[in-house]
Motif scaffolding. Structure first.
Motif, short mmCIF file in Angstrom:
data_model
loop_
_atom_site.label_atom_id
_atom_site.label_comp_id
_atom_site.label_asym_id
_atom_site.label_seq_id
_atom_site.Cartn_x
_atom_site.Cartn_y
_atom_site.Cartn_z
N HIS A 8 -9.61 -0.82 30.99
CA HIS A 8 -9.28 0.61 30.59
C HIS A 8 -7.85 0.98 30.92
O HIS A 8 -6.68 1.85 30.78
CB HIS A 8 -10.43 1.41 30.78
CG HIS A 8 -9.65 3.03 31.19
ND1 HIS A 8 -9.24 3.94 30.13
CD2 HIS A 8 -9.22 4.02 32.19
CE1 HIS A 8 -8.84 5.04 30.00
NE2 HIS A 8 -8.88 4.62 31.45
N HIS A 9 -8.40 0.78 32.82
CA HIS A 9 -6.30 1.03 34.00
C HIS A 9 -5.88 0.07 33.04
O HIS A 9 -4.37 0.74 33.48
CB HIS A 9 -6.88 0.25 35.38
CG HIS A 9 -6.17 0.90 36.03
ND1 HIS A 9 -5.82 1.88 36.57
CD2 HIS A 9 -4.66 0.20 36.68
CE1 HIS A 9 -5.26 1.71 37.13
NE2 HIS A 9 -4.80 1.02 37.62
N THR A 10 -6.25 -1.67 32.70
CA THR A 10 -5.02 -1.67 32.44
C THR A 10 -4.33 -1.25 31.50
O THR A 10 -3.01 -1.85 30.94
CB THR A 10 -5.08 -3.28 32.42
OG1 THR A 10 -6.03 -3.72 34.09
CG2 THR A 10 -4.46 -4.69 31.39
N VAL A 11 -5.08 -0.94 30.09
CA VAL A 11 -4.62 -0.52 28.80
C VAL A 11 -3.44 0.89 29.10
O VAL A 11 -2.52 0.47 28.47
CB VAL A 11 -6.02 -0.60 28.24
CG1 VAL A 11 -4.96 0.74 26.98
CG2 VAL A 11 -6.13 -1.44 27.27
N VAL A 12 -4.01 1.32 30.26
CA VAL A 12 -3.40 3.41 30.24
C VAL A 12 -1.68 2.92 30.59
O VAL A 12 -0.96 3.15 31.24
CB VAL A 12 -4.48 3.95 31.16
CG1 VAL A 12 -3.54 4.91 31.83
CG2 VAL A 12 -5.06 3.73 29.93
N ARG A 13 -1.72 1.69 31.83
CA ARG A 13 -0.91 1.77 32.95
C ARG A 13 0.88 0.31 31.66
O ARG A 13 1.45 1.09 31.81
CB ARG A 13 -1.23 0.35 34.07
CG ARG A 13 -1.81 1.11 35.00
CD ARG A 13 -1.99 0.61 36.15
NE ARG A 13 -0.34 0.38 37.24
CZ ARG A 13 0.09 1.29 38.11
NH1 ARG A 13 -0.45 2.20 38.21
NH2 ARG A 13 1.49 0.54 38.28
N ALA A 14 -0.59 -0.30 30.71
CA ALA A 14 0.39 -0.91 29.81
C ALA A 14 1.65 -0.59 28.82
O ALA A 14 2.51 -0.24 28.26
CB ALA A 14 -0.68 -1.78 29.31
N GLU A 15 0.08 1.08 28.49
CA GLU A 15 0.79 2.30 27.50
C GLU A 15 1.69 2.81 28.34
O GLU A 15 2.73 3.56 27.41
CB GLU A 15 -0.21 2.64 27.09
CG GLU A 15 -0.91 2.14 25.92
CD GLU A 15 -1.83 2.80 25.16
OE1 GLU A 15 -2.65 4.00 25.08
OE2 GLU A 15 -2.25 2.11 23.95
N ALA A 16 1.72 2.78 29.47
CA ALA A 16 2.41 3.37 29.99
C ALA A 16 4.09 3.29 30.39
O ALA A 16 5.02 3.44 31.10
CB ALA A 16 2.33 4.08 31.09
N GLY A 17 3.70 2.11 30.66
CA GLY A 17 4.91 1.71 30.53
C GLY A 17 5.07 0.69 32.20
O GLY A 17 6.37 0.12 33.31
#
Length: 178
Positions: A138-147
């Motif tokens: 989840h943390h990986t997805v959130v950081r990736a979506e935030a750039g």
């Protein structure tokens, strides 16, 4: 819809690939499994007589292969579907994703096991083992979506290896002293 692909961070026209959520989940599960193998290995060394130690060393690489296989299966069958369900539910109910949607989504997979008294401990152990990788994905997805940059798996595996070696060293000292 949540993007479950490789994370990229743009900076001056270049794209730096980060870790995919599945790779992060497998790395965390691999470290957890390696810690479990280290503990089991030390318990086996303590229980076996002198000649059985060679057998324990011969089985150790096979245990690590089994751990990697189990990490892959758990990631595909449990972690990623739970993260996708949590993100989908969060977007539809609150409009944004947050970490607190992950534990309830992970609970759905162990509810059948909790209904059977003899499987409750197994279900709780599975939930405890899978929750950290799900939160990491989840943390990986959130950081990736935030750039933002994503934690590479090499750091997870590096610190995990250090933890496994620490457990093995402390355990070896305890086994030798007893």
């Amino acid at each position: 819809m949540t993007r479950m692909a490789a994370a990229g961070v743009t900076g001056e026209g270049t794209v730096r690939e980060g870790a995919a959520p599945s790779a992060v989940s497998m790395a965390v599960l691999g470290v957890e499994g390696a810690l479990l193998c280290a503990v089991l290995f030390l318990l086996g060394l303590d229980a076996l007589p002198g000649p059985g130690i060679g057998t324990a060393f011969a089985v150790a690489p096979l245990l690590l292969v089994l751990v990697l296989f189990a990490a892959t299966v758990l990631t595909v069958a449990y972690v990623l579907p739970a993260v996708l369900l949590a993100h989908w539910t969060a977007r539809h109910l609150s409009g944004r994703i947050a970490w607190w949607w992950i534990p309830p989504a992970c609970t759905l997979w162990v509810l059948p096991a909790l209904a059977v008294p003899s499987w409750q401990l197994t279900g709780l152990a599975l939930y405890a083992a899978v929750l950290p990788p799900a939160l990491s994905a989840h943390h990986t997805v959130v950081r990736a979506e935030a750039g933002r940059p994503v934690q590479p798996c090499t750091a997870i595996l590096g610190w995990g290896t250090l933890a496994v070696l620490g457990v093995a060293a402390v355990g070896a000292v305890v086994v030798v002293r007893s």
